[in-house]
Design a protein around this motif. Structure first.
Motif, PDB file in Angstrom:
ATOM      1  N   ASP A  83      -3.901  -8.252   6.712  1.00 15.52           N
ATOM      2  CA  ASP A  83      -2.950  -7.836   5.669  1.00 15.52           C
ATOM      3  C   ASP A  83      -3.437  -6.629   4.885  1.00 15.52           C
ATOM      4  OD1 ASP A  83      -1.482  -9.957   6.445  1.00 15.52           O
ATOM      5  OD2 ASP A  83      -2.091 -11.274   4.799  1.00 15.52           O
ATOM      6  N   GLN A  84      -4.747  -6.652   4.565  1.00 14.17           N
ATOM      7  CA  GLN A  84      -5.257  -5.600   3.664  1.00 14.17           C
ATOM      8  C   GLN A  84      -6.476  -4.917   4.265  1.00 14.17           C
ATOM      9  OE1 GLN A  84      -6.026  -7.396  -0.195  1.00 14.17           O
ATOM     10  NE2 GLN A  84      -4.368  -8.824   0.162  1.00 14.17           N
ATOM     11  N   GLY A  85      -6.414  -4.700   5.591  1.00 13.44           N
ATOM     12  CA  GLY A  85      -7.565  -4.144   6.311  1.00 13.44           C
ATOM     13  C   GLY A  85      -8.089  -2.867   5.682  1.00 13.44           C
ATOM     14  N   GLU A  86      -7.170  -1.984   5.268  1.00 14.76           N
ATOM     15  CA  GLU A  86      -7.597  -0.683   4.747  1.00 14.76           C
ATOM     16  C   GLU A  86      -8.453  -0.841   3.489  1.00 14.76           C
ATOM     17  OE1 GLU A  86      -7.756   2.511   5.778  1.00 14.76           O
ATOM     18  OE2 GLU A  86      -7.205   1.483   7.619  1.00 14.76           O
ATOM     19  N   GLN A  87      -7.966  -1.727   2.559  1.00 12.70           N
ATOM     20  CA  GLN A  87      -8.729  -1.907   1.309  1.00 12.70           C
ATOM     21  C   GLN A  87     -10.043  -2.647   1.542  1.00 12.70           C
ATOM     22  OE1 GLN A  87      -4.955  -2.622   0.992  1.00 12.70           O
ATOM     23  NE2 GLN A  87      -5.000  -3.421  -1.098  1.00 12.70           N
TER      24      GLN A  87
END
Ligand SMILES: C[S@@+](CC[C@H](N)C(=O)[O-])C[C@H]1O[C@@H](n2cnc3c(N)ncnc32)[C@H](O)[C@@H]1O
Length: 303
Positions: A83-87
């Motif tokens: 869901d929030q791989g980038e962060q």
């Protein structure tokens, strides 16, 4: 409450907490699916290959991350990465990388610079447009900075009175933002410099006082030579080069053969003719060996 009772209560509470933690850890099974997902995530983002032999290591590091993130299972963490791989990526990669390093690690490389390369460059290098002799070195997986600082010390020791006639820059890069921050600060535990000669300790490190007496700080004359920058070796390289020497030590060992070969060809392009590539003790150029000449233990020269 008497002392004995207080101690009994405290022990009871600690035992309870330990039980809860043990139960939670036991309940945390790393399924084959989650393991595969995480290996793929790491590979895609770093080039680091994790296989079954790294499962224990991964389990330990993940368990710590999951506690820090207040989650309960590996699956929850995989979902977070989805869901929030980038962060989450930076934090996750920082926790997964192996950053082992030391001052003058694999000292034969620094001896080669001192005894062979720097004297030859001092004799043969012509001054550039600025009127100075230009020397560019890249420490391409610099970890916490011990490698670039060792290079800087070696250069200063060699150039001595000639220094004013040189324009020396060392680029230190790593994927891991935590280790770069430590390198930039340049403060280390005193025991990290135990093995280096007394003269070098005196010339290049300040020992802290009082509360800080177990730490040392590197001199600004070293710091001023080095630029620390975050760089994923798998991504584009923004710098132009060419470099007189590139240190690529104890990093390609984590990559597969294909990634290694691609990197060697890119390092080759980044090196000046006659430039040196230093690899770690258990690393080799494989098929790429034919493009370099071997000039010492894990030291290769671009023709
Ligand atoms: C074991 S340390 C080696 C440090 C130093 N070169 C030495 O030999 O002492 C490996 C370093 O490679 C870095 N690394 C791993 N994958 C990387 C990548 N894809 N791009 C840049 N650095 C990476 C890690 O963060 C780690 O600091």
């Amino acid at each position: 409450m008497g002392m004995t009772e207080l101690r009994r209560n405290t022990n009871h509470m600690q035992g309870h907490l330990q039980d809860r933690r043990a139960n939670r850890d036991q309940a945390m099974q790393l399924s084959q699916g989650d393991f595969k997902f995480i290996c793929q995530f790491v590979y895609n983002n770093t080039g680091i290959v994790l296989n079954d032999s790294k499962r224990e290591m991964l389990y330990r590091r993940l368990t710590r991350i999951i506690r820090e993130r207040n989650l309960n299972t590996f699956s929850e963490y995989c979902q977070l990465l989805r869901d929030q791989g980038e962060q989450e990526k930076d934090y996750f990669i920082n926790s997964i990388t192996t950053n082992l390093t030391s001052f003058f690690r694999e000292n034969h490389h620094f001896e080669y610079l001192t005894n062979e390369e720097l004297p030859a460059l001092m004799k043969n290098k012509a001054a550039g447009a600025s009127g100075k002799k230009v020397l560019r070195i890249w420490s391409s997986a610099s970890s916490t900075g011990e490698e670039p600082y060792s290079i800087a010390i070696t250069i200063l020791e060699a150039l001595k009175n000639e220094l004013a006639r040189w324009d020396v820059k060392i680029l230190a890069t790593d994927i891991d933002s935590n280790v770069l921050a430590k390198g930039k600060v340049g403060i280390y535990d005193l025991n990290r410099i135990e093995e280096i000669p007394k003269k070098l300790k005196q010339n290049y490190f300040f020992q802290g006082r009082g509360q800080n007496s177990e730490s040392v700080k590197v001199h600004d004359k070293l710091k001023n030579m080095i630029t620390f920058k975050q760089l994923n070796l798998l991504h584009e390289w923004p710098m132009q080069g060419p470099f007189d020497a590139i240190f690529c030590r104890n990093v390609i060992i984590y990559f597969d053969k294909k990634t290694q070969q691609e990197l060697f060809s890119r390092y080759y392009e980044m090196l000046a003719p006659g430039g040196l590539l230093f690899l770690g003790h258990s690393e080799n150029l494989g098929n790429y060996q034919q493009y370099f000449s071997s000039v010492g233990r894990t030291i290769f020269r671009k023709p």
